[in-house]
Design a protein around this motif. Sequence first.
Motif, PDB file in Angstrom:
ATOM      1  N   MET A 161      -4.498  -0.888 -14.369  1.00 20.12           N
ATOM      2  CA  MET A 161      -3.676  -0.546 -13.221  1.00 20.12           C
ATOM      3  C   MET A 161      -3.426  -1.809 -12.393  1.00 20.12           C
ATOM      4  SD  MET A 161      -4.615   2.028 -10.094  1.00 20.12           S
ATOM      5  CE  MET A 161      -3.513   3.400 -10.198  1.00 20.12           C
ATOM      6  N   ARG A 162      -2.200  -2.010 -12.045  1.00 14.72           N
ATOM      7  CA  ARG A 162      -1.839  -3.145 -11.194  1.00 14.72           C
ATOM      8  C   ARG A 162      -2.320  -2.910  -9.768  1.00 14.72           C
ATOM      9  NH1 ARG A 162       3.980  -3.323 -10.702  1.00 14.72           N
ATOM     10  NH2 ARG A 162       3.563  -4.882  -9.141  1.00 14.72           N
ATOM     11  N   LEU A 163      -2.667  -3.990  -9.114  1.00 14.98           N
ATOM     12  CA  LEU A 163      -3.011  -3.887  -7.703  1.00 14.98           C
ATOM     13  C   LEU A 163      -1.738  -3.667  -6.897  1.00 14.98           C
ATOM     14  CD1 LEU A 163      -5.621  -6.760  -7.303  1.00 14.98           C
ATOM     15  CD2 LEU A 163      -6.046  -4.306  -7.493  1.00 14.98           C
ATOM     16  N   ASP A 164      -1.839  -2.900  -5.840  1.00 18.83           N
ATOM     17  CA  ASP A 164      -0.708  -2.580  -4.977  1.00 18.83           C
ATOM     18  C   ASP A 164      -0.863  -3.379  -3.684  1.00 18.83           C
ATOM     19  OD1 ASP A 164       1.082  -1.383  -3.135  1.00 18.83           O
ATOM     20  OD2 ASP A 164       0.961   0.526  -4.200  1.00 18.83           O
ATOM     21  N   TYR A 165       0.036  -4.310  -3.462  1.00 17.84           N
ATOM     22  CA  TYR A 165      -0.039  -5.199  -2.307  1.00 17.84           C
ATOM     23  C   TYR A 165       0.850  -4.756  -1.141  1.00 17.84           C
ATOM     24  CZ  TYR A 165      -2.248  -8.342  -5.652  1.00 17.84           C
ATOM     25  OH  TYR A 165      -3.077  -8.881  -6.585  1.00 17.84           O
ATOM     26  N   ARG A 166       1.477  -3.584  -1.248  1.00 22.15           N
ATOM     27  CA  ARG A 166       2.442  -3.186  -0.214  1.00 22.15           C
ATOM     28  C   ARG A 166       1.845  -3.161   1.188  1.00 22.15           C
ATOM     29  NH1 ARG A 166       4.680   2.311  -2.109  1.00 22.15           N
ATOM     30  NH2 ARG A 166       2.596   2.367  -2.990  1.00 22.15           N
ATOM     31  N   LEU A 167       0.643  -2.616   1.336  1.00 23.70           N
ATOM     32  CA  LEU A 167       0.058  -2.520   2.675  1.00 23.70           C
ATOM     33  C   LEU A 167      -0.143  -3.911   3.277  1.00 23.70           C
ATOM     34  CD1 LEU A 167      -1.125  -0.839   4.977  1.00 23.70           C
ATOM     35  CD2 LEU A 167      -3.326  -0.931   3.786  1.00 23.70           C
ATOM     36  N   ALA A 168      -0.790  -4.788   2.556  1.00 20.09           N
ATOM     37  CA  ALA A 168      -1.033  -6.150   3.071  1.00 20.09           C
ATOM     38  C   ALA A 168       0.279  -6.871   3.343  1.00 20.09           C
ATOM     39  CB  ALA A 168      -1.877  -6.943   2.075  1.00 20.09           C
ATOM     40  N   ARG A 169       1.232  -6.711   2.448  1.00 21.15           N
ATOM     41  CA  ARG A 169       2.513  -7.398   2.613  1.00 21.15           C
ATOM     42  C   ARG A 169       3.271  -6.875   3.829  1.00 21.15           C
ATOM     43  NH1 ARG A 169       5.647  -8.255  -2.780  1.00 21.15           N
ATOM     44  NH2 ARG A 169       5.409 -10.491  -2.564  1.00 21.15           N
ATOM     45  N   MET A 170       3.254  -5.571   4.034  1.00 21.19           N
ATOM     46  CA  MET A 170       3.977  -5.010   5.175  1.00 21.19           C
ATOM     47  C   MET A 170       3.296  -5.354   6.488  1.00 21.19           C
ATOM     48  SD  MET A 170       6.832  -3.788   4.351  1.00 21.19           S
ATOM     49  CE  MET A 170       6.922  -5.146   3.181  1.00 21.19           C
ATOM     50  N   LEU A 171       1.968  -5.422   6.507  1.00 17.86           N
ATOM     51  CA  LEU A 171       1.286  -5.869   7.726  1.00 17.86           C
ATOM     52  C   LEU A 171       1.716  -7.296   8.060  1.00 17.86           C
ATOM     53  CD1 LEU A 171      -2.288  -4.462   7.032  1.00 17.86           C
ATOM     54  CD2 LEU A 171      -0.570  -3.533   8.612  1.00 17.86           C
ATOM     55  N   HIS A 172       1.741  -8.147   7.048  1.00 16.68           N
ATOM     56  CA  HIS A 172       2.174  -9.536   7.201  1.00 16.68           C
ATOM     57  C   HIS A 172       3.605  -9.588   7.751  1.00 16.68           C
ATOM     58  CE1 HIS A 172       2.882 -13.589   4.896  1.00 16.68           C
ATOM     59  NE2 HIS A 172       3.057 -13.719   6.181  1.00 16.68           N
ATOM     60  N   VAL A 173       4.484  -8.844   7.133  1.00 17.23           N
ATOM     61  CA  VAL A 173       5.895  -8.829   7.537  1.00 17.23           C
ATOM     62  C   VAL A 173       6.049  -8.310   8.962  1.00 17.23           C
ATOM     63  CG1 VAL A 173       8.077  -7.609   7.131  1.00 17.23           C
ATOM     64  CG2 VAL A 173       6.887  -8.707   5.228  1.00 17.23           C
ATOM     65  N   LEU A 174       5.380  -7.226   9.287  1.00 19.30           N
ATOM     66  CA  LEU A 174       5.537  -6.641  10.626  1.00 19.30           C
ATOM     67  C   LEU A 174       5.088  -7.598  11.722  1.00 19.30           C
ATOM     68  CD1 LEU A 174       4.444  -2.987   9.855  1.00 19.30           C
ATOM     69  CD2 LEU A 174       6.747  -3.777  10.450  1.00 19.30           C
ATOM     70  N   ILE A 175       4.010  -8.329  11.487  1.00 24.04           N
ATOM     71  CA  ILE A 175       3.551  -9.286  12.495  1.00 24.04           C
ATOM     72  C   ILE A 175       4.560 -10.426  12.636  1.00 24.04           C
ATOM     73  CG2 ILE A 175       1.716 -10.901  13.140  1.00 24.04           C
ATOM     74  CD1 ILE A 175       1.064  -7.808  13.363  1.00 24.04           C
ATOM     75  N   HIS A 176       5.102 -10.900  11.522  1.00 21.29           N
ATOM     76  CA  HIS A 176       6.135 -11.949  11.598  1.00 21.29           C
ATOM     77  C   HIS A 176       7.383 -11.441  12.333  1.00 21.29           C
ATOM     78  CE1 HIS A 176       4.850 -15.572   9.576  1.00 21.29           C
ATOM     79  NE2 HIS A 176       4.279 -14.847   8.632  1.00 21.29           N
ATOM     80  N   ILE A 177       7.826 -10.250  12.000  1.00 22.63           N
ATOM     81  CA  ILE A 177       9.024  -9.699  12.644  1.00 22.63           C
ATOM     82  C   ILE A 177       8.779  -9.516  14.138  1.00 22.63           C
ATOM     83  CG2 ILE A 177      10.521  -7.674  12.834  1.00 22.63           C
ATOM     84  CD1 ILE A 177      10.179  -7.251   9.842  1.00 22.63           C
ATOM     85  N   TYR A 178       7.618  -9.030  14.496  1.00 22.39           N
ATOM     86  CA  TYR A 178       7.283  -8.791  15.895  1.00 22.39           C
ATOM     87  C   TYR A 178       7.375 -10.087  16.713  1.00 22.39           C
ATOM     88  CZ  TYR A 178       4.605  -7.592  20.032  1.00 22.39           C
ATOM     89  OH  TYR A 178       4.203  -7.399  21.329  1.00 22.39           O
ATOM     90  N   GLY A 179       6.919 -11.180  16.154  1.00 21.12           N
ATOM     91  CA  GLY A 179       6.900 -12.441  16.891  1.00 21.12           C
ATOM     92  C   GLY A 179       8.187 -13.227  16.833  1.00 21.12           C
ATOM     93  N   ARG A 189       0.967   6.417   1.000  1.00 18.60           N
ATOM     94  CA  ARG A 189      -0.413   6.369   0.534  1.00 18.60           C
ATOM     95  C   ARG A 189      -0.601   5.627  -0.782  1.00 18.60           C
ATOM     96  NH1 ARG A 189      -4.211  10.076   1.831  1.00 18.60           N
ATOM     97  NH2 ARG A 189      -3.966  10.988   3.861  1.00 18.60           N
ATOM     98  N   PRO A 190      -0.412   4.325  -0.796  1.00 23.93           N
ATOM     99  CA  PRO A 190      -0.649   3.586  -2.040  1.00 23.93           C
ATOM    100  C   PRO A 190      -2.066   3.846  -2.563  1.00 23.93           C
ATOM    101  CG  PRO A 190       0.224   2.134  -0.335  1.00 23.93           C
ATOM    102  CD  PRO A 190      -0.052   3.445   0.316  1.00 23.93           C
ATOM    103  N   ALA A 191      -2.223   3.812  -3.869  1.00 22.23           N
ATOM    104  CA  ALA A 191      -3.528   4.054  -4.486  1.00 22.23           C
ATOM    105  C   ALA A 191      -4.548   3.070  -3.941  1.00 22.23           C
ATOM    106  CB  ALA A 191      -3.428   3.929  -5.996  1.00 22.23           C
ATOM    107  N   ILE A 192      -5.707   3.579  -3.577  1.00 25.91           N
ATOM    108  CA  ILE A 192      -6.764   2.734  -3.035  1.00 25.91           C
ATOM    109  C   ILE A 192      -7.635   2.167  -4.153  1.00 25.91           C
ATOM    110  CG2 ILE A 192      -8.871   2.772  -1.644  1.00 25.91           C
ATOM    111  CD1 ILE A 192      -7.439   4.657   0.262  1.00 25.91           C
ATOM    112  N   TYR A 193      -7.862   2.963  -5.165  1.00 30.97           N
ATOM    113  CA  TYR A 193      -8.772   2.548  -6.238  1.00 30.97           C
ATOM    114  C   TYR A 193      -8.043   2.410  -7.564  1.00 30.97           C
ATOM    115  CZ  TYR A 193     -12.163   4.192  -2.863  1.00 30.97           C
ATOM    116  OH  TYR A 193     -12.872   4.388  -1.713  1.00 30.97           O
ATOM    117  N   ALA A 194      -8.544   1.505  -8.378  1.00 29.83           N
ATOM    118  CA  ALA A 194      -8.042   1.362  -9.742  1.00 29.83           C
ATOM    119  C   ALA A 194      -8.981   2.078 -10.709  1.00 29.83           C
ATOM    120  CB  ALA A 194      -7.928  -0.111 -10.121  1.00 29.83           C
ATOM    121  N   MET A 195      -9.962   2.781 -10.159  1.00 33.94           N
ATOM    122  CA  MET A 195     -10.908   3.532 -10.982  1.00 33.94           C
ATOM    123  C   MET A 195     -10.680   5.023 -10.777  1.00 33.94           C
ATOM    124  SD  MET A 195     -14.534   1.579 -10.459  1.00 33.94           S
ATOM    125  CE  MET A 195     -14.541   1.756  -8.679  1.00 33.94           C
ATOM    126  N   GLY A 196     -11.131   5.790 -11.734  1.00 35.71           N
ATOM    127  CA  GLY A 196     -11.058   7.237 -11.619  1.00 35.71           C
ATOM    128  C   GLY A 196     -11.993   7.875 -12.629  1.00 35.71           C
TER     129      GLY A 196
END
Length: 137
Positions: A1-19, A83-90
């Motif tokens: 399973m690929r890692l999902d970076y959307r949350l980290a990327r959007m946090l990064h983007v939102l802080i840049h946009i805000y400033g 709700r991006p997947a939190i775990y790559a295990m199941g």
Amino acid sequence: MRLDYRLARMLHVLIHIYGRQGAATSEDIARMLKTNPVVVRRTMSGLRNAGYVRSTQGRGGGWEVIADLKKLSVLDIYLALDRPAIYAMGAADDHPDCPVEQTVTSVLDRTFMNAEKALLEEFGKLMLSDFIPVSKT
């Protein structure tokens, strides 16, 4: 399973946009994330639908943060990203009639659920304003 970076990327983007002075175009954000503007628009649309950003078209248009970062939590962003997947295990389900697999699945499912609940509680405590770098003057 690929890692999902959307949350980290959007946090990064939102802080840049805000400033920023003015809106950030999908192309600006795409360059920052090394992705396609279509991917940016698709991802940002969830945040727009949740009321955290707005988009305007035309000259000078783009994405702007409209939410108060002191009241906007990481959990809010996580939920807006569907709700991006939190775990790559199941737990496995290869032998559903096997009592050993049933027990393993039950224990793992309960453990994963408890861990996810704890993580989401932490996400709820983290406000986006916590991510704004403190300038050293």
